[in-house]
Each structure stands twice: as C-alpha cells, then as structure tokens.
Design a protein around this motif. Structure first.
Motif, PDB file in Angstrom:
ATOM      1  N   GLU A 157       0.767   3.684 -10.895  1.00  0.00           N
ATOM      2  CA  GLU A 157       0.188   3.726 -12.236  1.00  0.00           C
ATOM      3  C   GLU A 157      -0.541   2.411 -12.508  1.00  0.00           C
ATOM      4  O   GLU A 157      -0.029   1.339 -12.213  1.00  0.00           O
ATOM      5  N   GLU A 158      -1.726   2.538 -13.070  1.00  0.00           N
ATOM      6  CA  GLU A 158      -2.489   1.345 -13.436  1.00  0.00           C
ATOM      7  C   GLU A 158      -3.318   1.664 -14.676  1.00  0.00           C
ATOM      8  O   GLU A 158      -3.899   2.754 -14.771  1.00  0.00           O
ATOM      9  N   LYS A 159      -3.376   0.748 -15.603  1.00  0.00           N
ATOM     10  CA  LYS A 159      -4.130   0.966 -16.841  1.00  0.00           C
ATOM     11  C   LYS A 159      -5.269  -0.039 -16.930  1.00  0.00           C
ATOM     12  O   LYS A 159      -5.065  -1.237 -16.757  1.00  0.00           O
ATOM     13  N   ARG A 160      -6.441   0.445 -17.178  1.00  0.00           N
ATOM     14  CA  ARG A 160      -7.603  -0.396 -17.410  1.00  0.00           C
ATOM     15  C   ARG A 160      -8.289   0.079 -18.689  1.00  0.00           C
ATOM     16  O   ARG A 160      -8.676   1.238 -18.791  1.00  0.00           O
ATOM     17  N   GLN A 161      -8.413  -0.847 -19.636  1.00  0.00           N
ATOM     18  CA  GLN A 161      -8.953  -0.495 -20.946  1.00  0.00           C
ATOM     19  C   GLN A 161      -8.100   0.633 -21.523  1.00  0.00           C
ATOM     20  O   GLN A 161      -6.889   0.517 -21.616  1.00  0.00           O
ATOM     21  N   ASN A 162      -8.699   1.753 -21.887  1.00  0.00           N
ATOM     22  CA  ASN A 162      -7.902   2.844 -22.460  1.00  0.00           C
ATOM     23  C   ASN A 162      -7.745   4.021 -21.493  1.00  0.00           C
ATOM     24  O   ASN A 162      -7.531   5.158 -21.900  1.00  0.00           O
ATOM     25  N   ILE A 163      -7.831   3.727 -20.195  1.00  0.00           N
ATOM     26  CA  ILE A 163      -7.734   4.770 -19.174  1.00  0.00           C
ATOM     27  C   ILE A 163      -6.541   4.493 -18.264  1.00  0.00           C
ATOM     28  O   ILE A 163      -6.371   3.384 -17.758  1.00  0.00           O
ATOM     29  N   ASP A 164      -5.718   5.506 -18.071  1.00  0.00           N
ATOM     30  CA  ASP A 164      -4.590   5.419 -17.143  1.00  0.00           C
ATOM     31  C   ASP A 164      -4.992   6.038 -15.802  1.00  0.00           C
ATOM     32  O   ASP A 164      -5.475   7.175 -15.762  1.00  0.00           O
ATOM     33  N   PHE A 165      -4.792   5.288 -14.739  1.00  0.00           N
ATOM     34  CA  PHE A 165      -5.048   5.778 -13.391  1.00  0.00           C
ATOM     35  C   PHE A 165      -3.694   6.054 -12.735  1.00  0.00           C
ATOM     36  O   PHE A 165      -2.857   5.158 -12.625  1.00  0.00           O
ATOM     37  N   VAL A 166      -3.472   7.287 -12.324  1.00  0.00           N
ATOM     38  CA  VAL A 166      -2.214   7.666 -11.691  1.00  0.00           C
ATOM     39  C   VAL A 166      -2.547   8.301 -10.343  1.00  0.00           C
ATOM     40  O   VAL A 166      -3.278   9.301 -10.283  1.00  0.00           O
ATOM     41  N   THR A 167      -2.043   7.711  -9.266  1.00  0.00           N
ATOM     42  CA  THR A 167      -2.381   8.210  -7.931  1.00  0.00           C
ATOM     43  C   THR A 167      -1.140   8.362  -7.071  1.00  0.00           C
ATOM     44  O   THR A 167      -0.122   7.710  -7.292  1.00  0.00           O
ATOM     45  N   ILE A 168      -1.263   9.234  -6.077  1.00  0.00           N
ATOM     46  CA  ILE A 168      -0.191   9.456  -5.118  1.00  0.00           C
ATOM     47  C   ILE A 168      -0.782   9.440  -3.714  1.00  0.00           C
ATOM     48  O   ILE A 168      -1.993   9.630  -3.523  1.00  0.00           O
ATOM     49  N   GLY A 169       0.081   9.222  -2.712  1.00  0.00           N
ATOM     50  CA  GLY A 169      -0.337   9.291  -1.321  1.00  0.00           C
ATOM     51  C   GLY A 169      -0.046  10.660  -0.732  1.00  0.00           C
ATOM     52  O   GLY A 169       0.610  11.504  -1.348  1.00  0.00           O
ATOM     53  N   LEU A 170      -0.544  10.870   0.471  1.00  0.00           N
ATOM     54  CA  LEU A 170      -0.257  12.091   1.222  1.00  0.00           C
ATOM     55  C   LEU A 170       0.427  11.721   2.534  1.00  0.00           C
ATOM     56  O   LEU A 170       0.130  10.685   3.127  1.00  0.00           O
ATOM     57  N   ARG A 171       1.323  12.583   2.981  1.00  0.00           N
ATOM     58  CA  ARG A 171       1.905  12.420   4.307  1.00  0.00           C
ATOM     59  C   ARG A 171       0.897  12.889   5.359  1.00  0.00           C
ATOM     60  O   ARG A 171      -0.034  13.632   5.043  1.00  0.00           O
ATOM     61  N   GLN A 172       1.093  12.492   6.598  1.00  0.00           N
ATOM     62  CA  GLN A 172       0.137  12.843   7.651  1.00  0.00           C
ATOM     63  C   GLN A 172      -0.019  14.349   7.798  1.00  0.00           C
ATOM     64  O   GLN A 172      -1.131  14.864   7.917  1.00  0.00           O
ATOM     65  N   ASN A 173       1.099  15.088   7.772  1.00  0.00           N
ATOM     66  CA  ASN A 173       0.990  16.545   7.926  1.00  0.00           C
ATOM     67  C   ASN A 173       0.308  17.181   6.717  1.00  0.00           C
ATOM     68  O   ASN A 173      -0.392  18.188   6.846  1.00  0.00           O
ATOM     69  N   GLU A 174       0.489  16.608   5.522  1.00  0.00           N
ATOM     70  CA  GLU A 174      -0.199  17.123   4.330  1.00  0.00           C
ATOM     71  C   GLU A 174      -1.700  16.894   4.462  1.00  0.00           C
ATOM     72  O   GLU A 174      -2.504  17.788   4.163  1.00  0.00           O
ATOM     73  N   TYR A 175      -2.062  15.704   4.890  1.00  0.00           N
ATOM     74  CA  TYR A 175      -3.472  15.382   5.097  1.00  0.00           C
ATOM     75  C   TYR A 175      -4.087  16.317   6.133  1.00  0.00           C
ATOM     76  O   TYR A 175      -5.191  16.857   5.940  1.00  0.00           O
ATOM     77  N   ASN A 176      -3.379  16.552   7.232  1.00  0.00           N
ATOM     78  CA  ASN A 176      -3.914  17.393   8.307  1.00  0.00           C
ATOM     79  C   ASN A 176      -4.132  18.830   7.841  1.00  0.00           C
ATOM     80  O   ASN A 176      -5.165  19.439   8.136  1.00  0.00           O
ATOM     81  N   ASN A 177      -3.156  19.385   7.137  1.00  0.00           N
ATOM     82  CA  ASN A 177      -3.241  20.792   6.740  1.00  0.00           C
ATOM     83  C   ASN A 177      -4.109  21.007   5.509  1.00  0.00           C
ATOM     84  O   ASN A 177      -4.943  21.918   5.479  1.00  0.00           O
ATOM     85  N   PHE A 178      -3.904  20.185   4.496  1.00  0.00           N
ATOM     86  CA  PHE A 178      -4.630  20.336   3.230  1.00  0.00           C
ATOM     87  C   PHE A 178      -6.077  19.874   3.341  1.00  0.00           C
ATOM     88  O   PHE A 178      -7.012  20.630   3.035  1.00  0.00           O
ATOM     89  N   TYR A 179      -6.270  18.648   3.794  1.00  0.00           N
ATOM     90  CA  TYR A 179      -7.595  18.042   3.747  1.00  0.00           C
ATOM     91  C   TYR A 179      -8.451  18.420   4.958  1.00  0.00           C
ATOM     92  O   TYR A 179      -9.526  19.015   4.822  1.00  0.00           O
ATOM     93  N   LEU A 180      -7.946  18.090   6.160  1.00  0.00           N
ATOM     94  CA  LEU A 180      -8.712  18.412   7.361  1.00  0.00           C
ATOM     95  C   LEU A 180      -8.701  19.903   7.655  1.00  0.00           C
ATOM     96  O   LEU A 180      -9.736  20.492   7.973  1.00  0.00           O
TER      97      LEU A 180
END
Length: 463
Positions: free
Chosen positions: A57-80
């Motif tokens: 979680e990171e906040k800049r001005q009035n915007i919240d940025f919320v990010t997550i990572g992916l596991r290698q198998n998630e990246y392989n199946n979902f993205y690639l």
C-alpha cells in the motif's frame, strides 16, 4: 462524488506521478482520480514465490496505490499462457497463434479470483469501479458473486473480434457471460462495439436495440465507443525537452539532409513490422532517386520474449532488416536502422518531430497511440506526414492521415513516396485537421466521457 476504484493488470509507479514519465492509461486514470481521490489496484509486476500474498500500500496525494505480486505458476498460466497466448492473438485476428490449455484457463480465472479477494477489503459501498482490459474480464462476475453492488465499468484496450473469430475460443460463451456482469462495456471503435453486439446476439441469443443497451439473460449492459486519447497539449513541451537528449542530437547530426521515416512499436506480430520493412524495401526498389536521401528507423523493444511466437518473429524481422541493408546500404548510408531497445518518452517525441514520415502500419490494433503522439509532436509550420494503417483504431479518427492497407506492400510503398514528397501546404492542412480531433478527444475527455456513461444497470441475483 463517489470514489473511483481502478483495476488494471499493471499499476503505474506512484513516484512517476509528477515526473511526466507516465502515458496513456496512467494519465487518464490519474486525471479521473484527481478530483475526488481514488484507489488503483493491480499487479506490481513482480514474481514473488511467497507462501502468502503480500499486499503493498502506498498513498500519493489523494490516491491509494494497492498492488500484489504473482507467483511464477500464476504468471505462467494467467499472463503468458491465457492472456497473451490465447486472448491476445485471438483479439488481434491471429487464432492460428493461439495455444489453448485448460490449465492456463484455470490459472487465468485463479488470478482474477486472487485480484477480487485482495481487492474486496478495500471496497466501499458507494465506490465506482473501473476495470481495464482483456486480462481481467471475469472480475465483474466474481465481484457480483461476492456481493458487490457498485457500478462496474469495463474498457477494452484491444480490438474485439468478430463473432466468427471469437468462436475459435473454446470458452467464448463463458467470456461473453462474464462481460454481461458489467454495467458499461467500452470500446475504441464502432466496429469493436458492433462485434460485441453480434457476439451477444448470435452467441447468447441476446437483444441489442439501437440504444446499445444489451439485454441478455436478465442483464442490462450499456455499451459505448470511447476512443482513448493522449495528453495533447502537453506533448509539445515533452518534445522540446527530448531535443536535449544525446540520442536526438546525434541522430540529427548523422541524418544531415536525409529524410527520416520512423516507426515505434513493441516487438509484436500485431504491429506489422515485417510487412512494413517489405514496403520500405519496395520503395527503395521503385525509387532509386531516393537512395541516400531517406532513412527508416524502426524502434522495436522486445516484449514477451518468453512466448515462442515472439522469438520467432524477432528472428524473421532481423533477417528482413539485414536483407534491406545488405542489398542497398553503402559505406556512407545505412537505409534501415533497426533498434531493439526503448527510449525515454520525451526522446521518442523529439524523434517524431525530427522525422518526415510517421510509419504506423499495424495489422490490427485497438487504437495505437503512437499515431496520435506522432501528430502531436510535429512542428505546426513544417509538420511530418502520418502514414497510418486502416486496421488501427486511430484511423477512425485520424482520417486526414495517409491511410493504407498494411497487407498491400506495393501501395504502401507508393504512399510512402507520396508522403515524403508532399507539398508543405497539404501537410499543414492535414496536420491541423488531425490536431483538432486530438484536442477534442484527448485523454481527459476519454475518462470524463466514460465515467459520465457509467451508471448502474439491472443484473439478476447471483445464486
């Protein structure tokens, strides 16, 4: 005004907020959140093989940025596997390049479910949710199943295929059903919207009246055309800053009086780079008087190199570029400069300004913001000429470009010759008309128009 929650596969870096480095989607999203604040959720671009998902979680001005990572198998199946080896080629008219695997489909659904589960704790009842692009199509249905009743909009940044093409996807009916759970589905062009309507009619038996309000399986879904724009008025200043770069200054000195053709694309089969090189070779073959007087520079940073179709494409383009230079180059003239790395955005804009022809001929593209940025970066008193594929979404707006069919390499070569020799008064007239369009349909108008059209619609209860 309700808070805007934006979900996209990738999220802009918070530190780029005031740097001018972001472009396209990031500019529109940040502008949309500027008034009432918002939350931007998505993948942080990292492969993290942790036992549990870490949320940043990171906040800049009035915007919240919320990010997550992916596991290698998630990246392989979902993205690639599914997003980029099934949906991307299908949506860009290359079903022959699809590599469909059931485990990839399950991985795609799994990452969408992961996004939903991690997003839910951050949602408020009065939020407006805006989901972006083909990677995240199932999210609305999953959010509805989790009890979310907020308005949810979807914008597709790629083309939407015809029904005949869509049927090549084994799960196409499931995909159409997932799209029914949005309140608003937005597309770049009327053709894309039409293709979606026809798929709903013939694939699911739905009705689509002239209003564009889809009626299918108890769902009401508004559709609309929202061509994405650029930050038109900011381009000139970014371009001027780019002229201080060593790359710009070196190229300007080396060109001398030669005229520059420029193409800038990710290395992707949808961009038509191979046929573009063929068209340029045809130009050199037909017009010996242009030898030593023109240079074509193609910037094509490698993308998705771990997908087989892309590595094969890279080899093919390397060979084509080498053939042109091997046939026509001399000790003091390299007719084609092929560069496999990216440059800073302001440097690219300065190179656009330096060039005489913008060479933008994708075989299929949702919009293609390179075409728009090329026009916006030109000198009003001496603009270059945009040669643009009719199969790019931008061609629907930039009708005063030199429009070509990228498959007809002989005619493209002819139009290149006309473009580089076009009289100044015609170049100025074409440029002024295109700039009028770009100012009217800029990135701020895009996000405002979409948000204004996003209203709650009717959806049946989830069992």
């Amino acid at each position: 005004m309700s808070r805007l929650v934006v979900v996209s596969n990738r999220v802009a870096r918070p530190e780029s907020l005031n740097s001018g480095a972001q472009g396209g989607l990031a500019v529109g999203v940040l502008a949309a959140m500027a008034e009432a604040g918002g939350l931007w959720f998505g993948w942080n671009g990292r492969i993290e093989n942790r036992p549990t998902t870490e949320v940043r979680e990171e906040k800049r001005q009035n915007i919240d940025f919320v990010t997550i990572g992916l596991r290698q198998n998630e990246y392989n199946n979902f993205y690639l596997g599914y997003a980029n080896s099934v949906i991307w080629p299908l949506f860009h008219q290359r079903p022959d390049l699809m590599s469909y695997r059931h485990n990839n489909r399950m991985g795609y659904l799994g990452v969408n479910r992961k996004f939903v589960n991690q997003l839910l704790p951050y949602l408020k009842p009065d939020d407006t949710i805006w989901i972006h692009d083909y990677q995240l199509i199932p999210m609305a249905k999953m959010l509805r199943e989790s009890g979310v009743k907020s308005p949810i909009g979807f914008f597709l940044h790629t083309p939407f295929p015809s029904y005949d093409l869509l049927r090549a996807l084994p799960d196409y009916k499931e995909m159409l059903d997932e799209l029914l759970h949005y309140d608003l589905a937005g597309f770049h062009t009327k053709i894309d919207e039409h293709n979606f309507h026809e798929s709903i009619r013939y694939g699911l038996g739905g009705a689509v009246p002239r209003s564009g309000l889809v009626d299918c399986k108890g769902h009401k879904v508004q559709t609309g055309v929202f061509p994405i724009g650029i930050e038109t008025d900011e381009m000139a200043e970014l371009m001027r800053r780019g002229k201080t770069s060593k790359e710009y200054q070196q190229l300007k000195e080396e060109l001398g009086e030669r005229k520059l053709f420029i193409g800038v694309d990710r290395l992707d089969y949808s961009k038509g780079i191979f046929r573009r090189i063929q068209s340029y070779e045809q130009l050199l073959k037909n017009h010996s008087e242009m030898h030593r007087k023109v240079v074509y520079m193609q910037v094509a940073p490698t993308s998705r190199g771990d997908v087989k179709a892309y590595s094969e494409l890279a080899q093919r383009i390397d060979q084509a570029a080498g053939h042109v230079n091997g046939t026509y180059a001399d000790f003091d003239w390299t007719p084609l400069r092929y560069i496999n790395r990216g440059f800073r955005r302001r440097t690219i804009l300065a190179l656009y300004n330096l060039s005489h022809v913008g060479f933008v001929t994708p075989l299929r593209d949702g919009m293609n913001l390179v075409a728009k940025e090329y026009v916006a970066a030109q000198d009003p008193d001496d603009p270059g000429v945009l040669v643009l594929s009719e199969t790019a979404g931008a061609a629907a707006e930039l009708t005063d470009a030199v429009i070509v069919n990228p498959y007809d390499t002989e005619t493209v070569a002819k139009k290149l010759a006309e473009a580089v020799q076009m009289p100044l008064d015609e170049r100025i007239d074409r440029w002024q008309k295109m700039m009028t369009v770009l100012r009217r349909n800029n990135i701020h108008a895009w996000q405002r128009n979409f948000r204004a059209a996003l209203k709650p619609q009717i959806h049946p209860p989830i069992d």
